[in-house]
Enzyme design. Structure first.
Site, PDB file in Angstrom:
ATOM      1  N   ASP A 220     -14.114  -4.775  -9.190  1.00 50.15           N
ATOM      2  CA  ASP A 220     -13.688  -5.088  -7.818  1.00 50.15           C
ATOM      3  C   ASP A 220     -13.067  -6.484  -7.752  1.00 50.15           C
ATOM      4  O   ASP A 220     -13.283  -7.322  -8.628  1.00 50.15           O
ATOM      5  CB  ASP A 220     -14.901  -5.085  -6.881  1.00 50.15           C
ATOM      6  CG  ASP A 220     -15.411  -3.683  -6.601  1.00 50.15           C
ATOM      7  OD1 ASP A 220     -14.952  -2.734  -7.262  1.00 50.15           O
ATOM      8  OD2 ASP A 220     -16.280  -3.562  -5.719  1.00 50.15           O
TER       9      ASP A 220
ATOM     10  N   HIS B  57     -16.897  -7.444 -11.531  1.00 50.13           N
ATOM     11  CA  HIS B  57     -15.761  -8.068 -10.836  1.00 50.13           C
ATOM     12  C   HIS B  57     -14.870  -8.739 -11.875  1.00 50.13           C
ATOM     13  O   HIS B  57     -15.330  -9.665 -12.556  1.00 50.13           O
ATOM     14  CB  HIS B  57     -16.270  -9.096  -9.824  1.00 50.13           C
ATOM     15  CG  HIS B  57     -17.122  -8.480  -8.747  1.00 50.13           C
ATOM     16  ND1 HIS B  57     -18.451  -8.160  -8.954  1.00 50.13           N
ATOM     17  CD2 HIS B  57     -16.826  -8.094  -7.485  1.00 50.13           C
ATOM     18  CE1 HIS B  57     -18.932  -7.609  -7.840  1.00 50.13           C
ATOM     19  NE2 HIS B  57     -17.969  -7.554  -6.934  1.00 50.13           N
TER      20      HIS B  57
HETATM   21 NI    NI Z   1     -15.563  -6.916  -3.278  1.00 50.76          NI
END
Ligand code: NI
Length: 260
Positions: free
Chosen positions: A64, A206
């Protein structure tokens, strides 16, 4: 009377929504051991037997909050080197200037998904804003990569029932969250994921942090050695024989998240 009708209407809609997301039924099941004749089973050494009897272990890595030039490039190099596909839920406002990274993701077999335009908390955003946040990123992705089904990961994994009904694609949550953005420690993140992962799981990382990129590559090396195969989220559902539905939030092909 009117009020009562409205109330029944709401109950009916809720029932519809539950029915719509319910099920997630599996159509495929594999039991390898059932297909091996008895006499051959007895001849095999322990290791070969293990390999034959065990269901393949599939897992999906998801990233993400990218793309980010320096970190995402390093990650893509590492994934390419290992022949591993992943799924990227990108933030729309970070696409301009990083178009080449998105094209590279697609060319190298990764799945690309939508993480809204501005990393908006969809749980509390006005319905118009929810639609706009998803749509703006979808337009950018379509212009750049062509028509596609760009699945959504709601920022923070948070979305309620009424707003979920506005989403025209499946939504993806996760089964393993090492909180990589908080620990910023590759070894700790790797240890958490490797010790919590299960077949058919979805790992949340991430690609925004160098430590997470390092962890992702270490996770791949360790889990591949344990017999795991990495696939995109789309492939994970396909192999599991689950057709994900629009507006439903899945932690994995086997686990639906209930919406508040
Ligand atoms: Ni996010």
């Amino acid at each position: 009377m009117k009020k009562q009708l409205a109330r029944y209407g709401a109950i009916f809609m809720t029932a519809l929504l539950l029915a719509a997301c319910g099920g997630g039924e599996r159509t495929v099941s594999a039991d390898a051991s059932a297909e091996i004749p008895e006499e051959i089973l007895g001849e095999l050494d322990e290791e070969t037997l293990q390999e034959l009897v065990e269901e393949p272990r599939y897992v999906a890595l998801t990233f993400d909050d990218g793309p980010r030039r320096d970190t995402t490039s390093v990650l893509l190099d590492g994934l390419l080197e290992r022949g591993v596909p992943a799924t990227f839920f990108v933030i729309g406002r970070q696409i301009p200037g990083n178009e080449d990274l998105l094209k590279r993701m697609k060319a190298e077999g990764h799945q690309i998904g939508n993480h809204t335009y501005d990393h908006t908390r969809l749980l509390t955003a006005e319905p118009d804003k929810v639609v706009e946040e998803i749509h703006k990123t979808e337009v950018l992705l379509t212009e750049l990569l062509g028509e596609g089904d760009y699945w959504l990961r709601p920022p923070y994994g948070a979305i309620g029932k009424t707003r979920a009904a506005l989403v025209k694609t499946p939504m993806i949550y996760w089964t393993v969250d090492p909180e990589d953005w908080k620990t910023l420690d590759a070894a700790q993140v790797t240890e958490h994921v490797v010790s919590h992962v299960e077949p058919w799981g979805i790992i949340l990382l991430h690609d925004f942090y160098p430590t997470s990129v390092q962890a992702a590559l270490d996770i791949i090396d360790q889990l591949q050695a344990e017999g795991y195969t990495f696939v995109t989220v789309e492939e994970l559902f396909r192999i599991r024989g689950v057709e994900p539905k629009a507006g439903c939030l899945y932690a994995s092909p086997d686990k639906l998240r209930s919406l508040s």
